[in-house]
Design a protein around this motif. Structure first.
Motif, PDB file in Angstrom:
ATOM      1  N   ASN A  33      34.832  51.220  33.430  1.00 23.55           N
ATOM      2  CA  ASN A  33      33.526  51.033  32.789  1.00 23.55           C
ATOM      3  C   ASN A  33      32.455  51.917  33.448  1.00 23.55           C
ATOM      4  O   ASN A  33      31.575  52.438  32.768  1.00 23.55           O
ATOM      5  CB  ASN A  33      33.105  49.563  32.872  1.00 23.55           C
ATOM      6  CG  ASN A  33      34.012  48.667  32.062  1.00 23.55           C
ATOM      7  OD1 ASN A  33      34.540  49.073  31.017  1.00 23.55           O
ATOM      8  ND2 ASN A  33      34.226  47.444  32.528  1.00 23.55           N
ATOM      9  N   SER A  68      44.799  51.567  32.474  1.00 26.27           N
ATOM     10  CA  SER A  68      43.967  50.947  31.440  1.00 26.27           C
ATOM     11  C   SER A  68      43.143  51.987  30.681  1.00 26.27           C
ATOM     12  O   SER A  68      42.866  51.811  29.479  1.00 26.27           O
ATOM     13  CB  SER A  68      43.030  49.921  32.077  1.00 26.27           C
ATOM     14  OG  SER A  68      42.108  50.564  32.943  1.00 26.27           O
ATOM     15  N   ASP A 109      46.484  43.965  35.326  1.00 31.01           N
ATOM     16  CA  ASP A 109      45.111  43.984  34.831  1.00 31.01           C
ATOM     17  C   ASP A 109      44.188  44.652  35.857  1.00 31.01           C
ATOM     18  O   ASP A 109      44.329  44.472  37.077  1.00 31.01           O
ATOM     19  CB  ASP A 109      44.652  42.552  34.560  1.00 31.01           C
ATOM     20  CG  ASP A 109      43.269  42.517  33.934  1.00 31.01           C
ATOM     21  OD1 ASP A 109      42.930  43.462  33.210  1.00 31.01           O
ATOM     22  OD2 ASP A 109      42.521  41.561  34.201  1.00 31.01           O
ATOM     23  N   THR A 111      40.995  44.130  36.579  1.00 28.26           N
ATOM     24  CA  THR A 111      40.154  43.206  37.350  1.00 28.26           C
ATOM     25  C   THR A 111      40.921  42.588  38.509  1.00 28.26           C
ATOM     26  O   THR A 111      40.456  42.566  39.654  1.00 28.26           O
ATOM     27  CB  THR A 111      39.607  42.102  36.431  1.00 28.26           C
ATOM     28  OG1 THR A 111      38.875  42.705  35.357  1.00 28.26           O
ATOM     29  CG2 THR A 111      38.700  41.164  37.188  1.00 28.26           C
ATOM     30  N   PRO A 138      30.696  47.100  30.032  1.00 31.79           N
ATOM     31  CA  PRO A 138      31.251  47.942  28.961  1.00 31.79           C
ATOM     32  C   PRO A 138      30.218  48.142  27.857  1.00 31.79           C
ATOM     33  O   PRO A 138      29.257  47.374  27.740  1.00 31.79           O
ATOM     34  CB  PRO A 138      32.466  47.139  28.481  1.00 31.79           C
ATOM     35  CG  PRO A 138      32.151  45.742  28.824  1.00 31.79           C
ATOM     36  CD  PRO A 138      31.352  45.779  30.081  1.00 31.79           C
ATOM     37  N   ASP A 161      37.139  42.183  21.012  1.00 36.12           N
ATOM     38  CA  ASP A 161      37.637  42.950  22.165  1.00 36.12           C
ATOM     39  C   ASP A 161      36.500  43.349  23.091  1.00 36.12           C
ATOM     40  O   ASP A 161      36.642  43.315  24.321  1.00 36.12           O
ATOM     41  CB  ASP A 161      38.381  44.195  21.680  1.00 36.12           C
ATOM     42  CG  ASP A 161      39.661  43.840  20.931  1.00 36.12           C
ATOM     43  OD1 ASP A 161      40.148  42.694  21.112  1.00 36.12           O
ATOM     44  OD2 ASP A 161      40.157  44.694  20.165  1.00 36.12           O
ATOM     45  N   GLN A 164      35.475  40.357  25.104  1.00 35.46           N
ATOM     46  CA  GLN A 164      36.466  40.089  26.152  1.00 35.46           C
ATOM     47  C   GLN A 164      36.307  41.071  27.323  1.00 35.46           C
ATOM     48  O   GLN A 164      36.424  40.683  28.500  1.00 35.46           O
ATOM     49  CB  GLN A 164      37.886  40.184  25.561  1.00 35.46           C
ATOM     50  CG  GLN A 164      38.230  39.079  24.572  1.00 35.46           C
ATOM     51  CD  GLN A 164      38.264  37.717  25.233  1.00 35.46           C
ATOM     52  OE1 GLN A 164      38.613  37.581  26.406  1.00 35.46           O
ATOM     53  NE2 GLN A 164      37.899  36.685  24.464  1.00 35.46           N
ATOM     54  N   ALA A 165      36.036  42.333  27.013  1.00 41.54           N
ATOM     55  CA  ALA A 165      35.817  43.328  28.075  1.00 41.54           C
ATOM     56  C   ALA A 165      34.568  42.993  28.884  1.00 41.54           C
ATOM     57  O   ALA A 165      34.553  43.146  30.117  1.00 41.54           O
ATOM     58  CB  ALA A 165      35.695  44.724  27.457  1.00 41.54           C
ATOM     59  N   ARG A 168      35.438  40.200  31.222  1.00 38.34           N
ATOM     60  CA  ARG A 168      36.232  40.667  32.356  1.00 38.34           C
ATOM     61  C   ARG A 168      35.358  41.396  33.392  1.00 38.34           C
ATOM     62  O   ARG A 168      35.553  41.237  34.601  1.00 38.34           O
ATOM     63  CB  ARG A 168      37.356  41.591  31.874  1.00 38.34           C
ATOM     64  CG  ARG A 168      38.497  40.885  31.178  1.00 38.34           C
ATOM     65  CD  ARG A 168      39.713  41.790  31.051  1.00 38.34           C
ATOM     66  NE  ARG A 168      39.430  42.936  30.187  1.00 38.34           N
ATOM     67  CZ  ARG A 168      39.635  42.942  28.865  1.00 38.34           C
ATOM     68  NH1 ARG A 168      40.101  41.847  28.246  1.00 38.34           N
ATOM     69  NH2 ARG A 168      39.375  44.028  28.153  1.00 38.34           N
ATOM     70  N   ALA A 169      34.411  42.192  32.912  1.00 35.99           N
ATOM     71  CA  ALA A 169      33.518  42.890  33.842  1.00 35.99           C
ATOM     72  C   ALA A 169      32.652  41.900  34.625  1.00 35.99           C
ATOM     73  O   ALA A 169      32.438  42.062  35.830  1.00 35.99           O
ATOM     74  CB  ALA A 169      32.637  43.874  33.067  1.00 35.99           C
TER      75      ALA A 169
END
Length: 323
Positions: A33, A68, A109, A111, A138, A161, A164-165, A168-169
């Protein structure tokens, strides 16, 4: 960067150096990111990190982060490999950090990979390798209800999506804050920002300062008491005595040296005379007196030489008249 902000960041990194042992060049773990944000805002990666951290940096990219990034890229029909994106710097600028989480070294993953590198042990949270995390949010999906209804399910899936990103960030930054001694750098509106110290890091820093203060107080108390037991009495100060001159700055007396030399020479003579007198006394004879040596004065010698010269001068004219 403004002077006020740079001064604040310099002070913060100095606290990390004192409390956690950070040293230059700083090892910075970069995620996907951040690379996208830096490329979109047309920023130089290494100069921007150096301005933010106020020192030399060494950016690193993990294998899982690279996997990724390449997973969402189209494949090249000729080589059948994913195309390298424009926002990914070359390996000379951004070297690869090898991470092996499984026996077959398959990527996991991003993260969880970064969090495992920041704190290898799950029981004890500790940034052993002194890593710095550089991340960003993101790109947010366009939230327009009219367009979503027209486009259909595909756009909804992309929006999901993106959410979700974003989660995760946020989870990555939340997990990094829970680990003490992890500086976090993130990009917000084309500005690279260094987060203030988290609560666990602040607690450890205060503990280190208190330990230093306690050790300083105990050292002072030991010095005042005169020993670790504290029961010994202080020694009385002795009065200062007059010190002699510096022996290196004083000339050695020559007379004393000469007297010592003459005395050493005369000693064997005196001892020999004493032995002779003792032997004579034993035999019943009187000890003979030592002979007196006459010393010739310099004036007499000069007078004699002068008289001879006058006689030679007086005879010279008589010889001349006879001729």
């Amino acid at each position: 960067m403004r002077a006020k902000r740079s001064k604040k960041y310099r002070k913060l990194m100095h606290q990390y150096e004192l409390a956690f042992g950070f040293r230059e060049p700083y090892q910075v773990l970069v995620d996907s990111n951040l690379l996208r944000a830096v490329h979109s805002f047309k920023m130089d990666l290494i100069p921007a990190l150096e301005r933010t951290l106020q020192g030399q940096v060494k950016p690193l990219l993990t294998k899982c982060s690279l996997a990724s990034i390449m997973a969402g890229q189209p494949t090249n029909p000729r080589t059948n490999n994913p195309i390298r994106p424009d926002f990914l710097p070359p390996p000379t600028t951004l070297p690869l950090r090898h991470c092996s989480h499984n026996e077959d070294s398959t990527p996991i993953d991003e993260t969880s990979c970064l969090l495992s590198l920041l704190s290898p042990l799950s029981d004890v949270k500790r940034n052993k390798e002194h890593y710095i995390l550089a991340t960003a949010d993101p790109p947010a999906p366009k939230s327009n209800s009219a367009t979503q209804q027209e486009i259909g399910k595909k756009r909804k899936r992309d929006a999901d999506d993106g959410l979700q990103a974003l989660k995760r960030a946020q989870a990555l930054r939340r997990g990094a804050r829970s680990i003490p001694g992890v500086p976090i750098v993130y990009v917000k509106r084309s500005v690279m920002i260094l987060e203030p110290m988290s609560a666990p890091s602040e607690g450890i820093r205060e503990g280190v300062e208190e330990d230093k203060l306690r050790t300083g107080l105990t050292d002072q108390s030991v010095q005042k008491s005169g020993g670790p037991d504290g029961g010994e009495k202080k020694k009385k100060r002795e009065p200062k005595k007059a010190k002699g001159p510096n022996p290196l700055s004083v000339k050695k007396p020559k007379k004393r040296v000469e007297q010592k030399a003459t005395a050493e020479r005369e000693r064997p003579r005196d001892e020999a005379e004493k032995r002779d007198s003792e032997k004579a006394a034993e035999d019943g004879e009187a000890a003979p007196k030592p002979k007196r040596r006459r010393r010739h004065h310099k004036g007499a010698k000069q007078g004699d030489s002068g008289g001879d010269e006058t006689e030679a001068i007086a005879t010279a004219p008589i010889e001349a008249t006879d001729q």
